[in-house]
Design a protein around this motif. Structure first.
Motif, mmCIF file in Angstrom:
data_model
loop_
_atom_site.group_PDB
_atom_site.id
_atom_site.type_symbol
_atom_site.label_atom_id
_atom_site.label_comp_id
_atom_site.label_asym_id
_atom_site.label_seq_id
_atom_site.Cartn_x
_atom_site.Cartn_y
_atom_site.Cartn_z
ATOM 1 N N ARG A 445 0.819 -1.220 0.000
ATOM 2 C CA ARG A 445 0.000 0.000 0.000
ATOM 3 C C ARG A 445 0.849 1.265 0.000
ATOM 4 N N GLY A 446 2.164 1.123 0.230
ATOM 5 C CA GLY A 446 3.019 2.303 0.339
ATOM 6 C C GLY A 446 2.860 2.998 1.670
ATOM 7 N N GLU A 447 2.657 2.216 2.749
ATOM 8 C CA GLU A 447 2.363 2.798 4.060
ATOM 9 C C GLU A 447 3.181 2.139 5.169
ATOM 10 N N SER A 448 4.407 1.764 4.868
ATOM 11 C CA SER A 448 5.229 1.058 5.854
ATOM 12 C C SER A 448 5.779 2.013 6.902
ATOM 13 N N LEU A 449 5.843 1.524 8.134
ATOM 14 C CA LEU A 449 6.529 2.242 9.199
ATOM 15 C C LEU A 449 7.718 1.393 9.639
ATOM 16 N N LEU A 450 8.267 1.645 10.809
ATOM 17 C CA LEU A 450 9.529 1.008 11.187
ATOM 18 C C LEU A 450 9.361 -0.304 11.935
ATOM 19 N N ALA A 451 8.161 -0.592 12.441
ATOM 20 C CA ALA A 451 7.897 -1.889 13.068
ATOM 21 C C ALA A 451 7.309 -2.788 11.995
ATOM 22 N N MET A 452 8.154 -3.569 11.364
ATOM 23 C CA MET A 452 7.710 -4.328 10.196
ATOM 24 C C MET A 452 8.107 -5.787 10.329
ATOM 25 N N ASP A 453 7.385 -6.620 9.612
ATOM 26 C CA ASP A 453 7.835 -7.985 9.411
ATOM 27 C C ASP A 453 7.633 -8.306 7.938
ATOM 28 N N GLN A 454 7.959 -9.519 7.563
ATOM 29 C CA GLN A 454 7.898 -9.876 6.152
ATOM 30 C C GLN A 454 6.463 -10.203 5.740
ATOM 31 N N HIS A 612 -16.548 -1.172 -4.798
ATOM 32 C CA HIS A 612 -16.939 -0.213 -5.829
ATOM 33 C C HIS A 612 -15.958 -0.147 -6.997
ATOM 34 N N GLY A 613 -15.016 -1.096 -7.050
ATOM 35 C CA GLY A 613 -14.121 -1.173 -8.199
ATOM 36 C C GLY A 613 -13.115 -0.046 -8.299
ATOM 37 N N VAL A 614 -12.663 0.461 -7.165
ATOM 38 C CA VAL A 614 -11.647 1.524 -7.173
ATOM 39 C C VAL A 614 -10.273 0.859 -7.195
ATOM 40 N N LEU A 615 -9.630 0.856 -8.342
ATOM 41 C CA LEU A 615 -8.328 0.204 -8.495
ATOM 42 C C LEU A 615 -7.239 1.129 -7.956
ATOM 43 N N ALA A 616 -6.877 0.932 -6.712
ATOM 44 C CA ALA A 616 -5.856 1.767 -6.083
ATOM 45 C C ALA A 616 -5.172 0.951 -5.000
ATOM 46 N N HIS A 617 -3.937 1.314 -4.686
ATOM 47 C CA HIS A 617 -3.186 0.589 -3.669
ATOM 48 C C HIS A 617 -3.234 1.269 -2.302
ATOM 49 N N SER A 618 -3.035 2.570 -2.254
ATOM 50 C CA SER A 618 -2.912 3.232 -0.956
ATOM 51 C C SER A 618 -4.273 3.456 -0.316
ATOM 52 N N THR A 619 -4.271 3.518 1.002
ATOM 53 C CA THR A 619 -5.511 3.773 1.738
ATOM 54 C C THR A 619 -6.094 5.123 1.360
ATOM 55 N N GLN A 620 -5.252 6.127 1.249
ATOM 56 C CA GLN A 620 -5.738 7.459 0.900
ATOM 57 C C GLN A 620 -6.395 7.459 -0.478
ATOM 58 N N ALA A 621 -5.745 6.838 -1.466
ATOM 59 C CA ALA A 621 -6.313 6.804 -2.818
ATOM 60 C C ALA A 621 -7.622 6.026 -2.841
ATOM 61 N N ARG A 622 -7.725 4.981 -2.040
ATOM 62 C CA ARG A 622 -8.962 4.202 -1.987
ATOM 63 C C ARG A 622 -10.097 5.030 -1.389
ATOM 64 N N LEU A 623 -9.807 5.726 -0.295
ATOM 65 C CA LEU A 623 -10.834 6.565 0.325
ATOM 66 C C LEU A 623 -11.281 7.666 -0.633
ATOM 67 N N GLN A 624 -10.328 8.299 -1.276
ATOM 68 C CA GLN A 624 -10.669 9.379 -2.204
ATOM 69 C C GLN A 624 -11.451 8.848 -3.400
#
Length: 702
Positions: A445-454, A612-624
């Motif tokens: 989604r392009g929303e990674s922070l520093l506490a991550m796993d694989q 609703h068929g919104v082809l988007a990856h990021s949460t912001q783009a999906r909401l918009q």
């Protein structure tokens, strides 16, 4: 730099294992009579890069001390004094983490000897293998150098001599690093903090041994970054509609086009087998040809004159990536590719001149060009440094999260290439068919922070489960996961990794898998399925991966029952507020904002976008996208979008604070760290979670 050192993985540390032999154990009265140090890089001791010397001593050496190390006045005859050796010792230790067994004593002796010659020894960060061993294996009967060597299968050589003990300390440290990682202690900062928690053994002899060279609070300056290249992407500055000339075009004709259109380069189409790759003809290529062949060069075809291979950057990459690649490759032009990997434009140094590249780049191409796992770990350790610097420049946390996600993708790609190289070196050959490595979840989604796993997956062009192709890619996935884990991205506890059969397969098997998901009736059968709809390719055949993502998205969009199961799996939004409206915290005064708030917003945005068929990856783009279609009140979507940004900001700031304190970054935000304004904003955001439940019910009821 303290920020970078804190985040450096233990296995990748630039260290120096050292030991000193003395006339006794009383720091105030004892004298150093032998010193040895050996550089440690990427877990490997540089035995050829060692500093070792006996040291002249003007006091008697007690017989009890000589009985231990075998050194007496006669052995020291002709040895240099400490004042002579001190500049060389400082140079050899400079910029490295000190490593040793009960190292506080060695540091205290260095400090005392420096005082005697009118100098001050300012110790850098230090790690005591005795304490680290207690963290790695609390139940050992003894933590002596001999006992630790025996436990790890290391036989110390020349025991109680400086060089032998330094060598043993370095080898033991390398053996401890993976065991500490298994205990959740991965970085230098975490190791220092954990050591502090279990003992104050160094407090009397050398308290500075456990301090970073310059604590951040004392003015350790952050790197000054020009934030522009982290806010903007290549597509915003590139020249679109690239000019492509045929390989048999003469240089004179090419120059006419370049002059007419004011171009500093043109692309050259592939032609014969010898020139099967596209190339780029730049002003430099033109000058070289004319300098070599004079006017005759003008009649030559441009195919052989063009530069190959074509160095490129994706259009959606951040500008700092383009700057770093130009710097690393020493080029002035980069081809720009679209999501399908096709040529979309060109970006030049002129386009980026305003960015002052020397100050703009914190990571550059270091991840992409890392030659081995240790170098990859060192490059990835720069990520929190960059994040902190960008936050100081008031860059939005959402943008920083997108930058982190890009680097997670780059890290995954480089880990894959290193794994490929390992397989080739062992005779397994190259990839048997086209494939793509995918990142899922927050990285997708392009929303990674520093506490991550694989969270990753793998799709290959052909081959069923258990086939030769599948077995090759299974081994690739296993090695890729191991490299990522070693570098600092832990294995996924839920098994969402390309090394696992459920997240690896041929294109045909992925299509069957998606079809089976859509037919399931039990939400428990769909655990971890939702994040698959976030995936993006970071390596390999991106066009194949993108087509699969679109197929999955479109297939799921019309399946209301399937979306309801995903919603049931996610559960109702959790309230983060108490009955009286305060923030609901755990026993440590913290609230997990991923589980309480962030997950609910991300899940709702994904479900509504699928619906609703919104082809988007990021949460912001999906909401918009959903809001633009009129499915819900616009003010509700604006509020949810703002809440998403707020939660990312709170979590990122806490994770950076965790790192500086030597804690593994987490999503648990300590409420006491929030000022009144931020706490009030957070309460308002959490109070609006009920909107999410209403949106799900209303829009998944059809």
């Amino acid at each position: 730099m303290a920020h970078l050192l804190q985040a450096t993985p233990l296995f990748a540390v630039r260290g120096v294992a050292l030991d000193a032999e003395t006339t006794g154990l009383d720091v105030k009265r004892a004298r150093m009579i032998e010193f040895a140090a050996i550089h440690l890089d990427g877990g490997r001791l540089g035995a050829a890069n060692a500093f070792h010397s006996l040291i002249a001593c003007d006091v008697e050496i007690p017989a009890s001390a000589s009985a231990v190390h075998g050194l007496d006045r006669q052995a020291l005859a002709g040895a240099p004094d400490f004042a002579t050796l001190y500049p060389g010792i400082l140079a050899f230790l400079s910029g490295r983490v000190l490593i040793g067994h009960t190292i506080g004593f060695d540091i205290a002796m260095l400090s005392r000897e420096a005082e005697r010659i009118g100098q001050r020894f300012a110790p850098p960060a230090a790690l005591d293998i005795r304490l680290l061993a207690q963290l790695a294996e609390p139940g050992l009967p003894s933590y002596s150098l001999e006992a630790l060597g025996s436990w790890l299968g290391i036989a110390p050589q020349q025991r109680h001599r400086a060089l032998g003990d330094a060598m043993a300390a370095g080898l033991i440290f390398s053996g401890l690093a993976p065991r500490l990682r298994d205990r959740g202690i991965r970085t230098v900062g975490e190791a220092i903090a954990a050591s502090r928690r279990i003992t104050d053994a160094l407090a009397g002899a050398a308290p500075a041994a456990w301090e970073l060279q310059a604590p951040v609070e004392a003015g350790d300056a952050l790197p000054k970054l020009d934030s522009y290249p982290y806010r903007h992407r290549v597509r915003e500055v590139m020249r679109a509609d690239p000019v492509i000339l045929q390989a048999d075009t003469s240089l004179a004709e090419a120059l006419t086009v370049m002059a007419r259109d004011r171009l500093s380069s043109v692309f050259v189409a592939p032609s014969s087998a010898a020139l099967a790759e596209p190339g780029i003809l730049t002003e430099r290529d033109v000058l070289r040809a004319i300098a070599r062949d004079r006017s005759a060069a003008l009649d030559q075809p441009i195919g052989p004159l063009a530069t190959r291979p074509l160095i490129s950057v994706p259009a959606d990459a951040f500008l700092y990536r383009a700057i770093g690649r130009m710097s690393a490759k020493q080029v002035r032009h980069l081809a720009v590719t679209d999501a399908r990997g096709e040529l979309a434009g060109v970006v030049t140094t002129r386009d980026l001149l305003q960015l002052r590249s020397s100050a703009a780049v914190a990571l550059g191409d270091e991840i992409d060009t890392a030659p081995d796992v240790a170098a990859l770990g060192q490059a990835f350790a720069r990520l929190p440094v960059m994040a902190r610097a960008l936050l100081a420049e008031e860059v939005q946390a959402r943008i920083i999260a997108a930058v982190i996600a890009r680097e997670v993708g780059a890290l995954t790609r480089r880990a894959t290439l290193l794994a490929e190289a390992e397989l080739a070196a062992e005779g397994a050959g190259p990839p048997p068919c086209a494939y793509a490595v995918l990142v899922l979840g927050s990285a997708g989604r392009g929303e990674s922070l520093l506490a991550m796993d694989q969270d990753n997956a793998l799709v290959f062009a052909e081959g069923e489960e258990g086939s030769a192709n599948d077995l090759w890619f299974a081994e690739l996935g296993r090695r890729m996961a191991a490299i990522l884990d070693e570098v600092g991205v832990p294995l996924c506890k839920g098994g969402v990794m390309a090394s696992q059969p459920d997240f690896r397969g041929s294109l045909a098997s992925w299509r069957r898998r998606i079809a089976q998901w859509l037919e399931r009736q039990n939400p428990k059968d769909l655990l971890s399925v939702d994040i698959v709809f976030d995936f993006q390719a970071v390596h390999g055949d991106r066009a194949m991966a993108d087509a699969l993502w679109r197929e999955a998205w479109q297939a799921a969009g019309g399946q209301i029952d399937f979306l309801k199961l995903l919603a049931e799996n996610a559960g109702e939004p959790q309230s983060g507020l108490t009955f009286f409206g305060g923030l609901r915290t755990d026993e440590d005064g913290a609230i997990d904002l991923k589980l309480t708030g962030l997950k609910d917003i991300v899940t709702t945005a994904r479900l509504l976008a699928l619906r609703h068929g919104v082809l988007a990856h990021s949460t912001q783009a999906r909401l918009q996208g959903v809001a633009a279609l009129g499915h819900g009140a616009a003010e509700d979507f604006r509020a949810i979008d703002a809440d998403h940004a707020l939660l990312l900001d709170c979590i990122l700031r806490q994770q950076l604070a965790d790192g500086l304190a030597g804690r593994a970054p987490s999503n648990r935000v300590r409420v006491a760290s929030l000022d009144k304004r931020r706490a009030a904003e957070l309460k308002r955001a959490l109070s609006r979670l009920s909107i999410l439940a209403e949106l799900r019910r209303d829009q998944l009821s059809g």
